[in-house]
Scaffold this active site. Structure first.
Site, PDB file in Angstrom:
ATOM      1  N   THR A 150      27.587  20.043  37.487  1.00 27.69           N
ATOM      2  CA  THR A 150      27.376  20.845  36.272  1.00 27.69           C
ATOM      3  C   THR A 150      26.773  19.928  35.210  1.00 27.69           C
ATOM      4  O   THR A 150      25.566  19.786  35.123  1.00 27.69           O
ATOM      5  CB  THR A 150      28.681  21.505  35.799  1.00 27.69           C
ATOM      6  N   LYS A 177      32.587  16.270  42.102  1.00 28.14           N
ATOM      7  CA  LYS A 177      31.838  16.512  40.872  1.00 28.14           C
ATOM      8  C   LYS A 177      32.813  16.412  39.714  1.00 28.14           C
ATOM      9  O   LYS A 177      34.009  16.648  39.857  1.00 28.14           O
ATOM     10  CB  LYS A 177      31.136  17.871  40.894  1.00 28.14           C
ATOM     11  N   THR A 188      41.214  16.124  40.434  1.00 23.42           N
ATOM     12  CA  THR A 188      40.032  15.847  39.628  1.00 23.42           C
ATOM     13  C   THR A 188      39.368  17.167  39.363  1.00 23.42           C
ATOM     14  O   THR A 188      40.002  18.202  39.501  1.00 23.42           O
ATOM     15  CB  THR A 188      39.080  14.889  40.353  1.00 23.42           C
ATOM     16  N   GLU A 267      30.753  12.626  30.243  1.00 18.92           N
ATOM     17  CA  GLU A 267      29.577  13.203  29.594  1.00 18.92           C
ATOM     18  C   GLU A 267      29.041  12.305  28.483  1.00 18.92           C
ATOM     19  O   GLU A 267      29.678  12.122  27.450  1.00 18.92           O
ATOM     20  CB  GLU A 267      29.936  14.588  29.062  1.00 18.92           C
ATOM     21  N   ASN A 391      28.613  19.166  24.982  1.00 16.04           N
ATOM     22  CA  ASN A 391      29.620  20.216  24.921  1.00 16.04           C
ATOM     23  C   ASN A 391      29.327  21.265  23.857  1.00 16.04           C
ATOM     24  O   ASN A 391      29.722  22.425  23.989  1.00 16.04           O
ATOM     25  CB  ASN A 391      31.000  19.595  24.725  1.00 16.04           C
ATOM     26  N   THR A 396      24.461  27.105  26.532  1.00 14.17           N
ATOM     27  CA  THR A 396      23.076  27.497  26.228  1.00 14.17           C
ATOM     28  C   THR A 396      22.121  26.981  27.287  1.00 14.17           C
ATOM     29  O   THR A 396      22.471  26.156  28.093  1.00 14.17           O
ATOM     30  CB  THR A 396      22.651  26.946  24.859  1.00 14.17           C
TER      31      THR A 396
END
Length: 396
Positions: A150, A177, A188, A267, A391, A396
């Site tokens: 993702t 992932k 996880t 991230e 985030n 979007t």
């Protein structure tokens, strides 16, 4: 006693396993977004799941099948978590699984796993329309690992061959992932492990729990526990070989590699940090202190800024609820000792040495509490501007 060799193939490395990633139109620009893992031979599966009270529909569906059961296929989709979808979420899975079994009659108890946005119905028609692209036996583990991503910056897969002293061998492979919403209270984001080792059915869950304890349970990116956390182990016994010590070692190696990859891929993260806590009153106390460090926003932002602000580390330990004493505490960045049992060693020279450690992509911060013998290492990352951007723009 035994030898462990890295090999290629990921989840397809063990005998009899296949996998692939396909594009079902869930992601933009025709990217891979649905994956499968299949065993040609009969297989057993066991899994551990999130402790989030709002567990997603795939987890609730799986839990209805038992702790260990016959299963030779898992279907995984990205972009939609199928979480907070109530009874309809389960019904959507059942609808898809029936169509899978109709198309592939050899499937035994197929299950599903999902990741993505919470609070939206599964786009089951899109996924169903893509089932015709599934080719059982296709060994495209790398494509499968890409499809389940993702916000991940890179795909995550690993495989090992284990050779015993008598020449017999077995293989273990995995993919995972995860980059955000990572603070597993047991697993996880998503991890799928395959092995052709002849793992006894009554040992699968316990071995999984042991390996999870020091790997997936030891990482944090942002302190949030997902509704979909899953770690799943498939064993098809194709090699006919099993030695428990060797298997557990290989399982831990696989999980450690993937867990640290997840932490490294936080991230927007640029750094992987091992928070080593020793000298705690117990292992439980060490775990509590280490995990507090991985989730402290002040510590994480200091790491992002490459600022050896040891006061933030001391403050976090002091507020973590563990037994501690500033006159027993020692704090080091790598091998650079900055605080020693009440003595502040942090002059300009020490500060530059500590900052130099923090400029590395991977390093450790060691805290000796000086209380007892409890120890634990947790893994975390920095937190910077990119995390907020990713985030803020997630849907979007």
């Amino acid at each position: 006693m035994f030898d462990l060799f890295p090999i290629h193939g990921g989840v397809c490395a063990p005998e009899g396993f296949s996998a692939d990633g396909i594009a079902a139109g869930l992601k933009k620009e025709g990217k891979l977004d649905v994956a499968f893992v299949h065993s040609l031979f009969p297989a057993k599966v066991s899994a551990l799941f999130t402790t989030n009270r709002f567990a997603a529909a795939p987890i609730r569906y799986f839990q209805g099948l038992g702790e260990v059961f016959d299963c030779n296929f898992v279907l995984i989709n990205a972009k939609n978590a199928n979480a907070m979808t109530g009874a309809e979420g389960i019904e959507d899975i059942e609808w898809l699984m029936e169509r899978l079994k109709h198309r592939f009659p050899s499937l035994v108890n197929p299950v599903m796993s999902s990741t993505g946005v919470i609070g939206a119905r599964l786009p089951k028609e899109k996924i169903e329309a893509s089932l015709g692209e599934i080719v059982l036996g296709k060994k495209e583990g790398a494509r499968a690992a890409q499809a389940i991503m993702t916000t991940d910056a890179f795909s995550k897969e690993v495989a090992f061959k284990v050779e015993l002293p008598d020449g017999r061998s077995f293989c273990i492979g995995a993919m995972a992932k995860g980059a955000g919403m990572i603070d597993p209270a047991m697993a996880t984001m998503l991890c799928f492990i395959t092995t052709d080792a002849d793992v006894p059915e009554n040992r699968m869950k316990e071995l999984l729990q042991k390996a999870v304890h020091t790997t997936f349970n030891a990482i944090s990116v942002d302190g949030d526990t997902s509704t979909n956390d899953t770690v799943m182990l498939f064993s098809n016994k194709a090699s006919g070989v099993y030695e428990e010590e060797a298997f557990l070692m290989a399982l831990e190696r696989v999980m450690h590699k993937l867990a640290t990859d997840v932490a490294r891929d936080g991230e927007g993260a640029k750094k992987l940090v091992a928070f080593e806590v020793s000298g705690a009153a117990s292992e439980e106390e060490a775990i509590k202190a280490a995990k507090a460090l991985t989730t402290s926003l002040l510590v994480k932002t200091a790491i992002f800024g490459e600022d050896p602000n040891w006061g933030r580390i001391a403050s976090t330990i002091g507020s973590s609820g563990v037994e501690c004493d500033e006159n027993r505490l020692r704090i080091s960045f790598g091998e650079v000792l900055v605080y020693d049992r009440g003595a502040i060693l942090f002059d300009k020279t020490i500060e530059e040495k500590a900052a130099s450690v923090m400029r590395q992509e991977s390093f450790k911060i060691h805290c000796d509490l000086g209380i007892g013998r409890g120890k634990f290492t947790a893994y975390g990352c920095d937190l910077g501007y990119e995390y907020v951007k990713i985030n803020a723009d997630y849907r979007t």
